[in-house]
Design a protein around this motif. Sequence first.
Motif, PDB file in Angstrom:
ATOM      1  N   ARG A 215      -1.666  10.745   3.740  1.00 52.49           N
ATOM      2  CA  ARG A 215      -0.632   9.849   3.208  1.00 52.49           C
ATOM      3  C   ARG A 215       0.245  10.578   2.195  1.00 52.49           C
ATOM      4  O   ARG A 215       1.460  10.417   2.184  1.00 52.49           O
TER       5      ARG A 215
ATOM      6  N   ARG B 264       2.377  12.942   4.203  1.00 53.89           N
ATOM      7  CA  ARG B 264       3.420  12.186   4.915  1.00 53.89           C
ATOM      8  C   ARG B 264       4.625  11.982   4.031  1.00 53.89           C
ATOM      9  O   ARG B 264       5.770  12.160   4.470  1.00 53.89           O
ATOM     10  N   ASP B 265       4.396  11.613   2.784  1.00 57.65           N
ATOM     11  CA  ASP B 265       5.512  11.351   1.869  1.00 57.65           C
ATOM     12  C   ASP B 265       6.266  12.630   1.530  1.00 57.65           C
ATOM     13  O   ASP B 265       7.483  12.606   1.349  1.00 57.65           O
TER      14      ASP B 265
END
Length: 255
Positions: free
Chosen positions: A155, A158-159
């Motif tokens: 996560r 991903r950012d």
Amino acid sequence: MRSAAVTADGDRIRWVELPGRDPVRVYVHGLGATAPAYFAATAAHPLLAGHRSLLVDLLGHGHSDRPVSFAYTLEDHADALATALRAAGVADAELVAHSMGGSVAIVLAARHPDLVSRLVLVDANLDPLRPEPGAVGSSGIAAYSEEEFVTAGWREFRDRAGAHWWSTMRLAGLEALHRSAVQLVRGTTPTMRELLLGLAVPRTYLLPEADAPLPGAAELTASGVVVEAVPDCGHNIMLDNPEAFARAVAGALAG
């Protein structure tokens, strides 16, 4: 869409195939990418269309299976790709390969020379890297342990990666992403650069003009590798400047 089983467990590599004449052209994507999304416009470009073309998704990526039991070393990727190409009746192919896919293509040419007649490497990884926490790219993924990446680290990455890269990266298995990145950072023995220097097939290395000169370019050129800088692009040359990329690839394949 075609496919072939490439592991003892029956895991399948899949590819989009365009009909045409020989020599066959094989397009191979980078880490967290998928070949149809990155190379469809290139394969269909007027300068390049008309050849049988396979836009291959490496195991763990895109439309291919994502086995958790697979180690995802560069050698494993190359051997699985070789199995798929042989199942497709491919020999003496012209490979156009981006980033990690370029590293896989080098290993493929070294381990399975009957499958490769020419290499066009697109900003490919040639040397080992170091894991780098917070970085975007394979070194950033490799900075996590596999457990950290699979449970929560993906996560964060991903950012950092952004919506464009994540749009294809999300198709890959999390274990596949992490192991592929770790192995890409680790590299091969001999290194990808050393393997490339020793290959006898015609070889071209394309890089963004903004990143020139390529480290070690003189040695590559002395061994017969054509090094060419492409203007007005970043790492994803085929997406950033598709016309210049198609011209460069067509020139490399005609040489």
